[in-house]
Design a protein around this motif. Structure first.
Motif, short mmCIF file in Angstrom:
data_model
loop_
_atom_site.label_atom_id
_atom_site.label_comp_id
_atom_site.label_asym_id
_atom_site.label_seq_id
_atom_site.Cartn_x
_atom_site.Cartn_y
_atom_site.Cartn_z
N LEU A 87 0.65 -1.08 0.07
CA LEU A 87 0.15 -0.13 0.00
C LEU A 87 0.90 1.26 -0.10
O LEU A 87 0.32 2.30 -0.59
CB LEU A 87 -0.83 -0.14 1.27
N ALA A 88 1.85 1.14 0.52
CA ALA A 88 2.80 2.51 0.97
C ALA A 88 3.78 2.67 -0.42
O ALA A 88 3.91 3.63 -0.70
CB ALA A 88 4.00 2.10 1.99
N SER A 89 3.70 1.50 -1.44
CA SER A 89 4.51 1.87 -2.52
C SER A 89 3.54 2.34 -3.67
O SER A 89 4.25 2.97 -4.57
CB SER A 89 4.94 0.20 -3.04
N SER A 122 -3.18 4.12 6.64
CA SER A 122 -3.48 5.32 6.14
C SER A 122 -2.24 6.07 5.44
O SER A 122 -0.97 5.83 5.64
CB SER A 122 -3.65 6.31 7.43
N LYS A 123 -2.50 6.61 4.46
CA LYS A 123 -1.64 7.46 3.58
C LYS A 123 -1.94 8.79 3.46
O LYS A 123 -3.13 9.10 3.04
CB LYS A 123 -1.50 6.89 2.45
N VAL A 124 -1.19 9.94 3.70
CA VAL A 124 -1.68 11.34 3.42
C VAL A 124 -0.17 12.11 2.73
O VAL A 124 0.93 11.67 3.41
CB VAL A 124 -1.96 11.82 4.55
N HIS A 125 -0.48 12.70 1.77
CA HIS A 125 0.78 13.17 1.19
C HIS A 125 1.32 14.27 2.05
O HIS A 125 0.76 14.98 2.79
CB HIS A 125 0.32 13.89 -0.38
N HIS A 126 2.82 14.30 1.96
CA HIS A 126 3.67 15.27 2.92
C HIS A 126 3.26 16.57 2.51
O HIS A 126 3.55 17.53 3.47
CB HIS A 126 4.95 14.83 2.84
N CYS A 127 2.79 17.10 1.34
CA CYS A 127 2.58 18.42 1.02
C CYS A 127 1.13 18.80 1.81
O CYS A 127 1.07 20.03 1.88
CB CYS A 127 2.56 18.58 -0.32
N ALA A 128 0.44 17.94 2.42
CA ALA A 128 -1.00 18.12 2.81
C ALA A 128 -0.66 18.15 4.17
O ALA A 128 -1.50 18.91 5.02
CB ALA A 128 -1.99 17.07 2.57
N VAL A 129 0.00 17.42 4.95
CA VAL A 129 0.40 17.27 6.30
C VAL A 129 1.72 17.22 6.85
O VAL A 129 2.41 16.71 5.98
CB VAL A 129 -0.59 16.40 7.23
N ASP A 130 2.22 17.60 7.91
CA ASP A 130 3.34 17.39 8.70
C ASP A 130 2.91 16.32 9.77
O ASP A 130 1.97 16.13 10.04
CB ASP A 130 4.34 18.47 8.85
N GLY A 131 3.89 16.42 10.78
CA GLY A 131 3.48 15.65 11.86
C GLY A 131 2.74 16.04 12.79
O GLY A 131 1.99 15.28 13.34
N VAL A 132 2.80 17.44 12.98
CA VAL A 132 1.80 18.13 13.84
C VAL A 132 0.57 18.10 13.18
O VAL A 132 -0.61 17.83 13.73
CB VAL A 132 2.29 19.54 14.09
N SER A 133 0.29 18.65 11.96
CA SER A 133 -1.13 18.71 11.47
C SER A 133 -1.45 17.41 11.25
O SER A 133 -2.88 17.19 11.19
CB SER A 133 -0.85 19.47 10.02
N GLY A 134 -1.02 16.36 11.08
CA GLY A 134 -1.50 15.02 10.76
C GLY A 134 -2.17 14.36 12.22
O GLY A 134 -3.03 13.64 12.19
N GLN A 135 -1.74 15.10 13.16
CA GLN A 135 -2.46 14.87 14.38
C GLN A 135 -3.88 15.22 14.33
O GLN A 135 -4.60 14.87 15.03
CB GLN A 135 -1.61 15.44 15.83
N GLU A 136 -4.14 16.27 13.76
CA GLU A 136 -5.39 16.70 13.38
C GLU A 136 -6.17 15.66 12.89
O GLU A 136 -7.50 15.54 13.28
CB GLU A 136 -5.37 18.07 12.36
N ILE A 137 -5.68 14.93 11.89
CA ILE A 137 -6.56 13.95 11.09
C ILE A 137 -6.92 12.74 12.22
O ILE A 137 -7.78 12.17 12.27
CB ILE A 137 -5.69 13.20 10.03
#
Length: 451
Positions: A87-89, A122-137
């Motif tokens: 999935l990560a690939s 889960s997969k989220v593009h790095h341009c959409a979130v970083d480690g901190v904003s990923g916590q929002e999800i």
């Protein structure tokens, strides 16, 4: 370039003991307005005269983003990691919101995990979130109580997709405004350079390694499209006991020491351990308090020597504590936020070309800047629930680029710390061996504590 996680859930906290895929979809649908990344997609400015803009997707399809599969029997850790790596690939579709969740059932034979559990990869593009904003999800899909009702969920924001003319107009205004910020940035930069010179002149501070002084390893070559993913959970209290063996050491220093010991053992196993110390890039958040709800990526980095040239684990912990202190002093002297602000003045098309050129050079040069990435994201220390199922563990995975084929995400949650690895399948054909090396590093440090 997506970041992600493998989150494992125990269904026994659910009434009836079963979470249906339909209930997961319903939970996601009512929470879409709680994180902008769920429904926003990119629109590109013609001729790339400005960076892309985020707009809400008028054709959003939840069932495209949330998928459902099952592992064949016996449903063990090896099968889960192989499926997660597959999935990560796979790249994300850049014409849709940049995330995917895959519900994985059939986890019936995971040591330390209740039978019948399921995972969400889960997969989220790095341009959409970083480690901190990923916590929002993560916060959007989790509750503190299995039966907590969702009160007044926010509505999903809707935009009209801008026309090409509107995008060019926005770009023209933005490109006029940006240079006006340069004098203020220069005003901040002059004292920052003075602080950097002062910090670098201290006898107990060494400048970080530069290309040519960083050893070359198997992880500093061109990567294939295929990934390997694996992970291991450790007890947070035991890691705290390890860091307490060296005065002034932090939990992050202990984690870096465990990772460095694992990398050292892995390269030693393959007869490839360099004499010089390897270095790691450690991402750090530059998100201000007023930006906690913002989407996107607001992250800088510092470079830390991993002291893989030291065989003794406790001695390495002491050396890494010192290396971390030096890196923090140099980073704080300039200011991590200041480093990222300058990138905003690079035109979009130039930045894209520079990025591709940098990765191409990194893959073909014998002078890597760093050897790996170790990203430590602290998480909540209380149980979380999604669709009434209890979150048992979280493991991370991250992006690879040519010349940088080793990513170690570290996540903490509810009394535990997970250390994971993402690498290229051709460069690391034996991820189980790598995680065994990480475990041996931890066990040796734990034995030193006991002694």
């Amino acid at each position: 370039m997506h970041i992600g996680s493998v989150s494992i859930y125990d269904q026994s906290s659910v009434e009836g003991g079963i979470v249906t895929f339909k209930s997961i979809l319903a939970m996601m649908e009512e929470r879409l307005g709680m994180a902008r990344s769920f429904t926003e997609r990119l629109v590109h400015v013609p001729m790339k005269v400005d960076y892309p803009y985020w707009v809400s997707d008028p054709d959003f399809d939840l069932e495209y983003h949330v998928r459902h599969i099952a592992l064949p029997k016996p449903g063990d850790w090896r099968q889960l990691w192989i499926q997660s790596a597959r999935l990560a690939s796979r790249p994300l579709d850049l014409d849709r919101p940049l995330w995917e969740f895959t519900v994985v059932e059939g986890l019936d034979n995971l040591d330390g995990i209740p039978a019948g559990s399921y995972a969400i990869v889960s997969k989220v593009h790095h341009c959409a979130v970083d480690g901190v904003s990923g916590q929002e999800i993560a916060a959007a899909i989790h509750d503190l109580d299995p039966d907590a009702p969702l009160v007044n969920p926010p509505l999903v924001r809707t935009d009209n997709v801008p026309t090409k003319t509107e995008l060019l107009s926005r770009a023209a205004i933005n490109n006029i405004r940006q240079p006006l910020r340069m004098p203020n940035l220069l005003k901040e930069m002059v004292p920052a350079l003075g602080r950097l010179a002062q910090a670098a002149s201290k006898e107990d501070v060494h400048m970080p390694a530069v290309p040519g002084r960083v050893p070359v390893t198997r992880f500093n070559q061109k990567v294939s499209p295929h990934r390997v993913v694996s992970g291991k959970r450790f007890d947070l209290d035991e890691i705290k006991a390890i860091k307490n063996t060296v005065p002034g050491a932090t939990i992050n220093d202990a984690v870096l020491t465990i990772c460095a010991g694992g990398i050292r053992r892995y390269l030693e196993h393959h007869g490839e351990l360099p004499e010089e110390s390897l270095t790691a890039m450690a991402p750090i958040s530059v998100r201000a308090d007023s930006e906690q709800g913002d989407a996107g990526n607001q992250v800088a980095a510092m470079v830390v020597r991993l002291r893989t040239d030291i065989a003794d684990d406790v001695e390495r912990l002491s050396a890494i504590r010192e290396a971390s202190r030096e890196s923090k002093e140099l980073t704080n002297a300039v200011g991590a936020r200041l480093m990222t602000d300058y990138t905003q003045f690079i035109p979009s098309a130039t930045a894209a070309l520079a990025s591709r050129l940098a990765t191409r050079l990194a893959a073909n040069t014998t002078r890597p800047v760093v050897n790996c990435i170790i990203s430590n994201v602290p998480g909540p220390q209380i149980p979380l629930y999604a669709a009434s199922a209890r979150l048992v563990d979280m493991y991370g995975f991250g992006p690879l680029v040519d010349g940088l084929a080793l990513f170690l995400p570290v996540l903490s949650y509810c009394g535990g710390v997970t250390v994971s690895v993402t690498s290229c399948r051709e460069i690391m054909p034996d991820p189980e061996r790598f995680m065994l090396c990480i475990e041996e590093s931890f066990e040796e440090l734990k034995a030193e504590v006991a002694a």
